[in-house]
Structure formats: C-alpha cells, structure tokens
Design an enzyme around this catalytic site. Sequence first.
Site, PDB file in Angstrom:
ATOM      1  N   HIS A   1       7.197   0.874  18.979  1.00 38.41           N
ATOM      2  CA  HIS A   1       6.240   1.277  18.115  1.00 38.41           C
ATOM      3  C   HIS A   1       6.123   2.754  17.879  1.00 38.41           C
ATOM      4  O   HIS A   1       5.464   3.615  18.196  1.00 38.41           O
ATOM      5  CB  HIS A   1       4.761   1.127  18.902  1.00 38.41           C
TER       6      HIS A   1
ATOM      7  N   ARG B   1       1.436  -4.306  12.015  1.00 41.39           N
ATOM      8  CA  ARG B   1       0.758  -4.549  13.373  1.00 41.39           C
ATOM      9  C   ARG B   1       1.445  -5.765  13.785  1.00 41.39           C
ATOM     10  O   ARG B   1       1.419  -6.854  13.023  1.00 41.39           O
ATOM     11  CB  ARG B   1      -0.879  -4.679  13.126  1.00 41.39           C
TER      12      ARG B   1
ATOM     13  N   ARG C   1      -3.238  -6.586  -1.809  1.00 44.17           N
ATOM     14  CA  ARG C   1      -4.559  -7.195  -1.815  1.00 44.17           C
ATOM     15  C   ARG C   1      -5.245  -6.439  -2.879  1.00 44.17           C
ATOM     16  O   ARG C   1      -6.309  -7.050  -3.390  1.00 44.17           O
ATOM     17  CB  ARG C   1      -5.302  -6.947  -0.540  1.00 44.17           C
TER      18      ARG C   1
ATOM     19  N   GLU D   1       0.848  -5.743  22.454  1.00 43.69           N
ATOM     20  CA  GLU D   1       1.555  -4.623  22.764  1.00 43.69           C
ATOM     21  C   GLU D   1       0.793  -4.122  24.179  1.00 43.69           C
ATOM     22  O   GLU D   1      -0.455  -4.062  23.915  1.00 43.69           O
ATOM     23  CB  GLU D   1       1.348  -3.323  21.517  1.00 43.69           C
TER      24      GLU D   1
ATOM     25  N   GLY E   1       0.803  -1.078  -0.074  1.00 42.44           N
ATOM     26  CA  GLY E   1      -0.112  -0.018   0.095  1.00 42.44           C
ATOM     27  C   GLY E   1       0.847   1.197   0.182  1.00 42.44           C
ATOM     28  O   GLY E   1       1.900   1.194  -0.708  1.00 42.44           O
TER      29      GLY E   1
HETATM   30  C1  GLV Z   1       0.678   3.284  13.713  1.00 43.25           C
HETATM   31  O1  GLV Z   1       0.844   2.243  13.888  1.00 43.25           O
HETATM   32  C2  GLV Z   1      -0.585   3.893  12.925  1.00 43.25           C
HETATM   33  O2  GLV Z   1      -1.259   2.952  12.485  1.00 43.25           O
HETATM   34  O3  GLV Z   1      -0.704   5.143  12.530  1.00 43.25           O
HETATM   35  C1  GLV Z   2      -1.140   2.928   4.806  1.00 43.87           C
HETATM   36  O1  GLV Z   2      -1.081   3.941   4.787  1.00 43.87           O
HETATM   37  C2  GLV Z   2      -0.869   1.953   3.695  1.00 43.87           C
HETATM   38  O2  GLV Z   2      -1.592   1.830   2.841  1.00 43.87           O
HETATM   39  O3  GLV Z   2       0.354   1.448   3.684  1.00 43.87           O
END
Ligand code: GLV
Ligand code: GLV
Length: 325
Positions: free
Chosen positions: A286, A239, A178, A268, A156
């Site tokens: 993080h 994540r 995806r 976490e 992404g």
């Molecule tokens: C950080 O992990 C976010 O999702 O902004």
């Molecule tokens: C988040 O901004 C992503 O699409 O990777």
Amino acid sequence: MSLNVSITRQIPEEGITLLKNSCLTVEMNPYDRSLTYDELLQQVEGRDAILTMLSDRLDARLINDAKNLKVIANYAVGYDNIDVKAATAKGIVVTNTPGVLTDSTADMAWALLFSVTRRIVEGDKLTRAGKFTGWAPMMLLGGDLIGKTLGIVGAGRIGTAMAMRSRGWEMRVLYTTRSSRNAILEENLHAKRVDLETLLKESDFISIHAPLSEKTRHLIGAKELSLMKRTAYLINTGRGAVIDEVALISALRNKRIAGAGLDVYEEEPKLKPGLAELDNVVLAPHLGSATVETRTKMSLMAAENIIAVLNGQKPPNCVNPEVLT
Ligand code: GLV
Ligand code: GLV
C-alpha cells in the site's frame, strides 16, 4: 484550555507544526505501529479532533463514544474505514486528502503495470540469487505496451491521471465511471465510456480506481475475471476489497489472466492464502501515496481541515458537507 488533537500515527512534521502553531494541543501515538481498536477508543476520548489513518477503523461504536469530537481528518483520499453515516448523525465533520495524492498514486499504478508486465521482480529475484548466468533468448519474456488497450475502472481523479499517462504508449483507452462522461479523457485520448463487461473483454491492462463501497465490494469476482483476455493484466491501487482476492488467486494460478499488480488487499495487511506464492503477481505494501512530497502535502491538508473545523469554518475537504448546514 486549548483544544486538542490526537494523531494516530507519526506523519511528516509540517502538518503537526501547523496544528501547534494554531495553538492546538497535539497528542501523538507514541508507538511505531497502528493503534489497536481499544487504544483508538482511548485516543478519541475527550479529544476535539482526531487525525486518522486508513488503517484505523472508526465504526459507529467508537464514534458514538466520542464525547467532544468535532472532526475526523482522514490521512487518505479513501474513507471507507470511517462510518460516515454515524459521524454525520453526531454532527462530526469528516475530511479527506483528495487531489494531492492523485499523481503519486497514478505513478504507482504504472510502476506495478511495468513491474508485472516486464517481470522485473522475478528478474530481480533471479539476479540476486546468482541465477543470471548470461543473456538468454527465451528468458523472462513479458508483454509490450505500445498500442494496447487500457481499461480504467472508475475514472475519477486518479483513474484520469493514470489514463493520461498512457499517451506515451499510444494506447486505446476505455473507462467506466459512476458520474457523467469524462471530458478530459474523451477530448485528450478519444477514450470511450463503456460498460464493465465490454471493458473486461477488450482491455489488455485493467486498472482499478473505483472507491470501495457496498456497490463496489467484489466488483471484480470470478465471473468478471473469466471475461478478461488470457493475456491481460489487472492492476489495483484503490482498495483491495473491490476485487475478490480468492477468485483472483485462482485466476492467476490457472493462468486465466496473465498477471496482476497489487498495492492493496482485501484484509490488509493480511494476504489471502496462496497469493504470495504466485510468480505472476507483483505485491506492494500500500504505497500509492508514499512519496515524500505527497505525504508532506497530505499532512498539511489534514491539519488545515482540522484547524478550519475547530475555528468554526468550512474545511476545504469535507466528505459529509450536510453536517455543516
Ligand atoms: C490511500 O489509499 C488513500 O486512500 O489515500
Ligand atoms: C480520487 O481522488 C479519485 O477520485 O480517484
């Protein structure tokens, strides 16, 4: 009576000022810690908007309890901490902060990649401990980056930015996504879209950027780790739960893979037993979006989303647009 907003943790002033300038009453978590679930329940009571952190769990119970709530503005791009379905059913708008943290998070992935590959944290520990007794030909040998294969799991925005930074090291890039093919990566880097198995088998560095969902939970488990090269490194700034952390600990302990760089964890802020004892992993708390510039932009963006919703307008970053129609 003015509309009111609750902010669950101190964030940069810019967004707070913007909310106040829009004549909203702002209530701030007074503690230097996350709110407990019960405190969060109290915080949403009677509020029109809530500005939440990724560490706040907004489940169906909390959302259904919220009487006046019109918008949940998450201070993050990821929103797996929110039961979006429950919010949508109640007509509550959910927003996030995409785009502004893309570069800082991509940088963090590279920082971890360098740290683990060139053994910077191990070297720092040794040096501070007074154990650097002189240059040595076989001390802390790491790996090279030039010409290696980089595998992006989830190309992404952030995965794309991570991959684009590989140009300096003339890497071959493989990716999974995806959505449809990634024209930016294919045109600029001749990157190749492959299935996960091929990516795992052929990459020297694997960087995780897929969002967490029921489909991606434990996407990387024991089987997937066993497909990786023994010399490969795994980086995760997405994540934690996308990786089976227990399986990863075992792969690192048995030198099934060379190392890992992690910014996120399955539970976490807890780490699974044994992770912190390993030398071939670099652990960050993080910090993906943790730059002054990015956090300031996130604070403004979350505030703008709240202001739009409370003014009856379409917020710039809605994740459940079906509630707006
Ligand atoms: C950080 O992990 C976010 O999702 O902004
Ligand atoms: C988040 O901004 C992503 O699409 O990777």
